[in-house]
Motif scaffolding. Structure first.
Motif, PDB file in Angstrom:
ATOM      1  N   LEU A  74       2.734  15.639   2.547  1.00  0.00           N
ATOM      2  CA  LEU A  74       1.875  15.701   1.354  1.00  0.00           C
ATOM      3  C   LEU A  74       0.552  16.387   1.691  1.00  0.00           C
ATOM      4  CD1 LEU A  74       1.585  14.811  -1.661  1.00  0.00           C
ATOM      5  CD2 LEU A  74       0.351  12.808  -0.806  1.00  0.00           C
ATOM      6  N   ASP A  75       0.154  17.313   0.855  1.00  0.00           N
ATOM      7  CA  ASP A  75      -1.143  17.974   0.989  1.00  0.00           C
ATOM      8  C   ASP A  75      -2.228  16.901   0.904  1.00  0.00           C
ATOM      9  OD1 ASP A  75      -3.527  19.323   0.596  1.00  0.00           O
ATOM     10  OD2 ASP A  75      -2.671  20.805  -0.766  1.00  0.00           O
ATOM     11  N   VAL A 117       0.854  -1.194   0.000  1.00  0.00           N
ATOM     12  CA  VAL A 117       0.000   0.000   0.000  1.00  0.00           C
ATOM     13  C   VAL A 117       0.891   1.246   0.000  1.00  0.00           C
ATOM     14  CG1 VAL A 117      -1.768   1.273   1.265  1.00  0.00           C
ATOM     15  CG2 VAL A 117      -1.786  -1.245   1.248  1.00  0.00           C
ATOM     16  N   PRO A 118       0.697   2.156  -0.976  1.00  0.00           N
ATOM     17  CA  PRO A 118       1.528   3.365  -1.027  1.00  0.00           C
ATOM     18  C   PRO A 118       1.423   4.182   0.258  1.00  0.00           C
ATOM     19  CG  PRO A 118       0.304   3.079  -3.074  1.00  0.00           C
ATOM     20  CD  PRO A 118      -0.230   2.061  -2.105  1.00  0.00           C
ATOM     21  N   VAL A 119       2.564   4.697   0.705  1.00  0.00           N
ATOM     22  CA  VAL A 119       2.651   5.486   1.936  1.00  0.00           C
ATOM     23  C   VAL A 119       2.917   6.944   1.551  1.00  0.00           C
ATOM     24  CG1 VAL A 119       3.874   5.794   4.121  1.00  0.00           C
ATOM     25  CG2 VAL A 119       3.612   3.487   3.140  1.00  0.00           C
ATOM     26  N   PRO A 120       1.938   7.829   1.746  1.00  0.00           N
ATOM     27  CA  PRO A 120       2.174   9.223   1.356  1.00  0.00           C
ATOM     28  C   PRO A 120       3.231   9.884   2.234  1.00  0.00           C
ATOM     29  CG  PRO A 120      -0.079   8.918   2.208  1.00  0.00           C
ATOM     30  CD  PRO A 120       0.611   7.601   2.324  1.00  0.00           C
ATOM     31  N   SER A 121       3.936  10.851   1.667  1.00  0.00           N
ATOM     32  CA  SER A 121       4.880  11.631   2.450  1.00  0.00           C
ATOM     33  C   SER A 121       4.144  12.350   3.570  1.00  0.00           C
ATOM     34  CB  SER A 121       5.555  12.690   1.564  1.00  0.00           C
ATOM     35  OG  SER A 121       6.483  12.088   0.708  1.00  0.00           O
ATOM     36  N   TYR A 159      -2.512   5.396 -11.408  1.00  0.00           N
ATOM     37  CA  TYR A 159      -1.465   4.433 -11.779  1.00  0.00           C
ATOM     38  C   TYR A 159      -0.848   3.746 -10.565  1.00  0.00           C
ATOM     39  CZ  TYR A 159       1.272   8.749 -11.134  1.00  0.00           C
ATOM     40  OH  TYR A 159       1.798   9.918 -10.639  1.00  0.00           O
ATOM     41  N   LEU A 160      -1.208   4.206  -9.362  1.00  0.00           N
ATOM     42  CA  LEU A 160      -0.738   3.513  -8.150  1.00  0.00           C
ATOM     43  C   LEU A 160      -1.837   2.672  -7.507  1.00  0.00           C
ATOM     44  CD1 LEU A 160       1.489   6.172  -6.339  1.00  0.00           C
ATOM     45  CD2 LEU A 160       2.184   4.297  -7.839  1.00  0.00           C
ATOM     46  N   VAL A 193      -4.186  16.068  -2.258  1.00  0.00           N
ATOM     47  CA  VAL A 193      -3.607  15.356  -3.407  1.00  0.00           C
ATOM     48  C   VAL A 193      -3.960  13.874  -3.306  1.00  0.00           C
ATOM     49  CG1 VAL A 193      -1.501  14.747  -4.648  1.00  0.00           C
ATOM     50  CG2 VAL A 193      -1.711  17.011  -3.601  1.00  0.00           C
ATOM     51  N   ALA A 194      -4.795  13.411  -4.199  1.00  0.00           N
ATOM     52  CA  ALA A 194      -5.264  12.023  -4.149  1.00  0.00           C
ATOM     53  C   ALA A 194      -4.208  11.068  -4.696  1.00  0.00           C
ATOM     54  CB  ALA A 194      -6.548  11.895  -4.953  1.00  0.00           C
ATOM     55  N   LEU A 195      -4.323   9.829  -4.288  1.00  0.00           N
ATOM     56  CA  LEU A 195      -3.452   8.776  -4.833  1.00  0.00           C
ATOM     57  C   LEU A 195      -3.772   8.643  -6.328  1.00  0.00           C
ATOM     58  CD1 LEU A 195      -1.393   6.649  -3.708  1.00  0.00           C
ATOM     59  CD2 LEU A 195      -3.306   5.034  -3.696  1.00  0.00           C
ATOM     60  N   PRO A 196      -2.755   8.750  -7.188  1.00  0.00           N
ATOM     61  CA  PRO A 196      -3.041   8.679  -8.625  1.00  0.00           C
ATOM     62  C   PRO A 196      -3.469   7.276  -9.060  1.00  0.00           C
ATOM     63  CG  PRO A 196      -0.677   8.824  -8.221  1.00  0.00           C
ATOM     64  CD  PRO A 196      -1.345   8.986  -6.893  1.00  0.00           C
TER      65      PRO A 196
END
Lengths: 234, 234
Positions: free
Chosen positions: A221-222, A214-218, A230-231, A225-228
């Motif tokens: 990160l605002d 599962v991608p971990v946002p910085s 392509y991820l 900003v949604a998970l794109p």
């Protein structure tokens, strides 16, 4: 060094050379262009080998492919890039460049045989021999940097801030043409000797493959900003 | 070549040398013995580099660790093993062996930054420089082969038929002492420039790790042979 002809470059296979024909397990070797491209495009890390003070050095690094050319990048201060750059800028026509061997390997399975001797790994690898040269053309440099970013996530270069002049100046990229290339693939189960088949040891293959989590946002990160997409795709 | 002393061999860290101190990103380098061992023990494939006719060659291969020694094996006909053997058997005291660089890399994550420039990979790698020598002592050869099998699945060598005399004769093993060694580790998120933080591009890390799948028994496996416990554990 390469015996590849212009005609071969547009063919379906790379031309074998003395050093791309293995001394053993020749049935596992392939020169198929589509197979080579597929193995390269699936990877993230290559192992780049070069010679320094007469001794081999092998470093893991990110790479990218554009057609029949691979790109490797790093700081302008990194060792192989300085060596390629220094040699490319050296005296003599043709910019000798840095002899390298670039290898990409995917592990596909653990092969367990009844006999210790026949234990093995299933894998797909590509080995590229050639001469790395520093990229100096600004357009090629931008193309190479896009390829390096798209190797991490296909299409990502279009969804990030392009490199600015300062960053381009701080980045050295070397290119390596796909001319002297071979793939090697092992698939299938163990090859136990006939007299071992009745032994009480389990035999077979344990598949192995990389899994993305599962991608971990910085942390900075605002949240807007949604998970794109392509991820999120499987 | 190595500056490691006998005292350092029993210490908690490898002694840095000129070629194990990186020219950049020095904060990512480590000489910690436990970290190096952990990275090596988690791997299946190393990339072995050597010099042939003045050019670098990098080949993926299975390896095993016993204490402060790594073993790589192959057919007695394989190129680097023949080279190490031939040199070991050559004239001159001390059996010069084959200079090699052995690298093991684990990819841990894809690092997506707002800027193309700051895209990166999270990884852990170990680079070993040294001289590979062919193993000729029969006891060490058996120990090495056990280590190679146990690298595939810990404990597996005890649950397989040991190599017989014919197999031992057909197998060449080279050893490489862990003396000139460094690890390199990148963790964490992207390092975007302050002025990029408000850009509308997603930033963060996509974790990557190898996953083992459901074991596939050989077609010729006796159905009475159950899947061993060491393959069913999570």
């Amino acid at each position: 060094m390469s015996t590849t002809t212009t005609a071969a470059r547009s063919g379906a296979a790379y031309t074998p050379t003395e050093r791309t024909v293995p001394t053993r397990a020749r049935q596992r070797a392939s020169y198929d262009r589509a197979l080579v491209h597929a193995i390269l495009d699936e990877g993230y890390v290559c192992h780049l080998g070069f010679v320094r003070d007469g001794a081999p050095v092998v470093l893991p690094t990110l790479y990218g492919r554009v057609g029949e050319r691979l790109y490797v990048h790093g700081s302008t201060g990194s060792r192989p890039l300085r060596m390629a750059g220094a040699r490319s800028a050296g005296p003599g026509a043709g910019a000798p460049g840095l002899p390298v061997c670039l290898t990409v390997t995917h592990l596909d399975g653990l092969v367990l045989a009844r006999s210790a001797f026949h234990h093995s790994l299933n894998y797909r690898s590509v080995v590229v021999h050639g001469t790395a040269r520093q990229v100096t053309d600004p357009d090629e440099l931008r193309t190479a940097l896009d390829a390096l970013v798209d190797q991490v996530v296909p299409g990502r270069s279009a969804d990030s801030r392009p490199a600015n002049a300062k960053e381009l100046a701080a980045t050295a990229v070397i290119r390596l043409d796909l001319e002297e290339v071979s793939a090697k693939v092992r698939t299938g189960g163990p090859h136990d000797d006939a007299e071992d088949l009745a032994l009480p040891h389990w035999a077979g293959v344990v598949p192995v493959a990389p899994r993305t989590g599962v991608p971990v946002p910085s942390a900075d990160l605002d949240p807007a900003v949604a998970l794109p997409g392509y991820l999120t795709a499987p």
